[in-house]
Design an enzyme around this catalytic site. Structure first.
Site, mmCIF file in Angstrom:
data_model
loop_
_atom_site.group_PDB
_atom_site.id
_atom_site.type_symbol
_atom_site.label_atom_id
_atom_site.label_comp_id
_atom_site.label_asym_id
_atom_site.label_seq_id
_atom_site.Cartn_x
_atom_site.Cartn_y
_atom_site.Cartn_z
ATOM 1 N N ASP A 57 28.668 30.977 44.743
ATOM 2 C CA ASP A 57 29.775 31.165 44.491
ATOM 3 C C ASP A 57 30.644 31.151 45.909
ATOM 4 O OD1 ASP A 57 30.007 31.248 41.765
ATOM 5 O OD2 ASP A 57 29.890 33.306 41.884
ATOM 6 N N PRO B 270 47.557 50.129 38.752
ATOM 7 C CA PRO B 270 47.785 49.564 40.108
ATOM 8 C C PRO B 270 47.320 50.220 41.315
ATOM 9 C CG PRO B 270 49.836 49.673 39.037
ATOM 10 C CD PRO B 270 48.581 50.085 37.900
HETATM 11 N N1 ADE Z 1 48.100 47.666 35.470
HETATM 12 C C1 ADE Z 1 49.250 47.327 35.681
HETATM 13 N N2 ADE Z 1 48.972 46.693 37.275
HETATM 14 C C2 ADE Z 1 47.888 46.657 37.250
HETATM 15 C C3 ADE Z 1 47.104 46.051 38.292
HETATM 16 N N3 ADE Z 1 47.717 45.388 39.511
HETATM 17 N N4 ADE Z 1 45.428 46.070 38.181
HETATM 18 C C4 ADE Z 1 44.966 46.728 37.218
HETATM 19 N N5 ADE Z 1 45.851 47.313 36.095
HETATM 20 C C5 ADE Z 1 47.074 47.314 36.159
#
Ligand code: ADE
Length: 249
Positions: free
Chosen positions: A168, A88
């Site tokens: 797209d 994240p």
């Molecule tokens: N792992 C946990 N949350 C994630 C996200 N938002 N994007 C990519 N990998 C992750």
């Protein structure tokens, strides 16, 4: 394109990769996907892949040794592969990033779990971190699937119709126009006459105006970076989209 995916939950990835366009792309050798179980590279007899964080605190951290061994294994076979940690904290994934990554020959997708991976892996082995959105998943596996899906359909020859990906949603900075199929009347709602006319120029213009209208209504911020030329503005005026456009010019 080759994808190597490193995970402690290989089964989470297998079935979605065996359906539809991805399955066909593998069969036609447009892409190759290899899933590696990080646990197979664990050193101790319990095949441990996580441990408590130094300094205390909640949760567990993925141990560096099994991941490093798995990455070294892949790296020996493909020294130039681009290593992505799904997290994240990464760069936000988008159609543009998908297009960029689709130019590469080899991606290694490292799926984090728990409270994250040991920092020495991130710093020493990872080329970039990618996030699929501003929310936290239980792990990187679903994010890896999303990358594989979005990237694969951009690889030449993967989609049936040569220009499908070019038309797209997002590829021109606009959302896609609404689509209709048979029947001509459904729930008393008719398909727009122009789509039945066989007049390709008129259909193109209607779709363009409908794309812009759709984008203005649903994602107006996407239009902030779009400049229309004179003939496009003429089409938009013809379809009555000009009034809304003035807000953004
Ligand atoms: N792992 C946990 N949350 C994630 C996200 N938002 N994007 C990519 N990998 C992750």
């Amino acid at each position: 394109m080759k994808f190597d995916v490193l995970t402690i939950f290989p089964d989470l990835l297998k079935s979605p990769l065996q359906e539809g366009i991805i399955r066909r792309a593998v069969r036609d050798e447009k892409i190759e996907i290899e899933i590696h179980n990080i646990r197979d590279f664990a050193l101790d007899k319990h095949a441990m892949t996580d441990d408590r964080p130094f300094g205390g605190g909640e949760g567990m951290v993925m141990k560096p040794e099994p991941i490093a061994a798995a990455l070294r294994h892949v790296h020996t076979l493909a020294p130039d592969a681009h290593v992505i940690l799904l997290s994240p904290q990464g760069r936000l994934f988008s159609q543009e990033v998908a297009g960029e990554l689709a130019q590469l020959d080899h991606l290694v997708l490292l799926c984090g779990r728990y409270e994250g991976v040991d920092e020495r892996i991130r710093a020493g082995f990872v080329d970039e971190e990618i996030s699929i959105g501003n929310y936290v998943l239980t792990g990187g596996e679903l994010a890896a699937l999303i990358l594989i899906d979005a990237i694969t359909r951009l690889i030449p020859g993967v989609l049936g119709c040569a220009d499908s990906a070019e038309n797209d949603t997002f590829s021109q900075g606009l959302l896609k126009h609404p689509q209709f199929t048979r029947p001509r009347v459904f729930d008393s709602v008719k398909v727009p006459d122009v789509l039945l006319s066989g007049d390709h120029k008129a259909i193109f213009e209607w779709r363009f105006a409908a794309s812009v209208r759709q984008t203005l209504q649903k994602r107006p911020e996407l239009l902030e970076h779009v400049n229309f030329n004179k003939s496009e503005i003429k089409i938009l005026k013809k379809y009555g989209v000009d009034k809304e456009l003035l807000m953004h010019s």
